[in-house]
Write an enzyme that holds these catalytic residues in place. Structure first.
Site, PDB file in Angstrom:
ATOM      1  CB  CYS A 252      -0.991  -0.035   1.171  1.00  0.00           C
ATOM      2  SG  CYS A 252      -0.266  -0.008   2.820  1.00  0.00           S
TER       3      CYS A 252
ATOM      4  CG  HIS B 116      14.913 -14.326  15.076  1.00  0.00           C
ATOM      5  ND1 HIS B 116      15.570 -13.556  16.014  1.00  0.00           N
ATOM      6  CD2 HIS B 116      15.883 -14.901  14.332  1.00  0.00           C
ATOM      7  CE1 HIS B 116      16.888 -13.679  15.864  1.00  0.00           C
ATOM      8  NE2 HIS B 116      17.098 -14.490  14.827  1.00  0.00           N
TER       9      HIS B 116
HETATM   10  C1  RB5 Z   1      -3.904   5.166   0.083  1.00  0.00           C
HETATM   11  O1  RB5 Z   1      -3.913   6.499  -0.321  1.00  0.00           O
HETATM   12  C2  RB5 Z   1      -3.113   4.954   1.367  1.00  0.00           C
HETATM   13  O2  RB5 Z   1      -3.748   5.562   2.432  1.00  0.00           O
HETATM   14  C3  RB5 Z   1      -2.924   3.454   1.588  1.00  0.00           C
HETATM   15  O3  RB5 Z   1      -2.322   2.903   0.480  1.00  0.00           O
HETATM   16  C4  RB5 Z   1      -2.020   3.023   2.728  1.00  0.00           C
HETATM   17  O4  RB5 Z   1      -0.875   3.789   2.806  1.00  0.00           O
HETATM   18  C5  RB5 Z   1      -2.617   2.761   4.018  1.00  0.00           C
HETATM   19  O5  RB5 Z   1      -1.900   2.310   4.939  1.00  0.00           O
END
Ligand code: RB5
Length: 158
Positions: A68, A101
């Site tokens: 993400c 670990h």
């Molecule tokens: C998306 O904009 C962002 O908030 C998501 O990808 C992430 O970083 C959340 O943890």
């Protein structure tokens, strides 16, 4: 060495997934790509994180990678799935030590934190690492599993 891996990313992680997926395949890994298939600016990381976490928890694949923006949201979601041990790693030490670990089975990456070159090294460290079958690591892992199954451990480690 782990040769099968699931991968997933929201819009924040999509560019890095698009870079890592062909690179993994070129390097002999069988990659289960659980989306997004295209960049969807309004999509939500829990959907992809859950898909990868469930693929690992159901033993469809032994390892997963979720990307993400930061690696944090993906990690929060993945760790809610029993059987998944996910960590956000942006250095190679954490990526292999987490497996050796802690039996980490899902790597979470932040595409806004690392570039492609470092991400490839982190992924390689994660996928090549194996859990070290020593009593102290097994004991700690068992405590984690006990917590997961709500059978909270009370004894101190020896
Ligand atoms: C998306 O904009 C962002 O908030 C998501 O990808 C992430 O970083 C959340 O943890």
């Amino acid at each position: 060495m782990t040769l099968r891996v699931a991968i997933g990313a929201d819009h924040g992680g999509f560019p890095l997934k698009a870079e890592l997926t062909p690179w993994l395949r070129e390097n002999g890994y069988e990659v289960l790509d659980l989306g997004a298939e295209t960049l969807i600016p309004t999509d939500d990381y829990p959907d992809y994180a859950l898909a990868v976490a469930e693929a690992v928890a159901s033993e469809k694949v032994p390892r997963g990678i979720i990307i993400c923006g930061s690696g944090i949201g993906a990690c929060i979601v993945a760790n809610k799935v029993p059987g998944v041990r996910a960590g956000p790693c942006h250095d190679t030490y954490s990526a292999h030590q987490g497996v050796e670990h802690d039996d980490m089975n899902v790597l979470c990456l932040g595409a806004r934190v690392v570039g492609g070159a470092l991400a490839r090294e982190v992924v390689e460290a994660f996928l090549k690492a194996e859990f070290i079958n020593e009593e102290r690591f097994q004991r700690r892992l068992q405590k984690v599993l006990d917590i997961e199954s709500k059978n909270m451990p009370r004894k101190k480690g020896g």
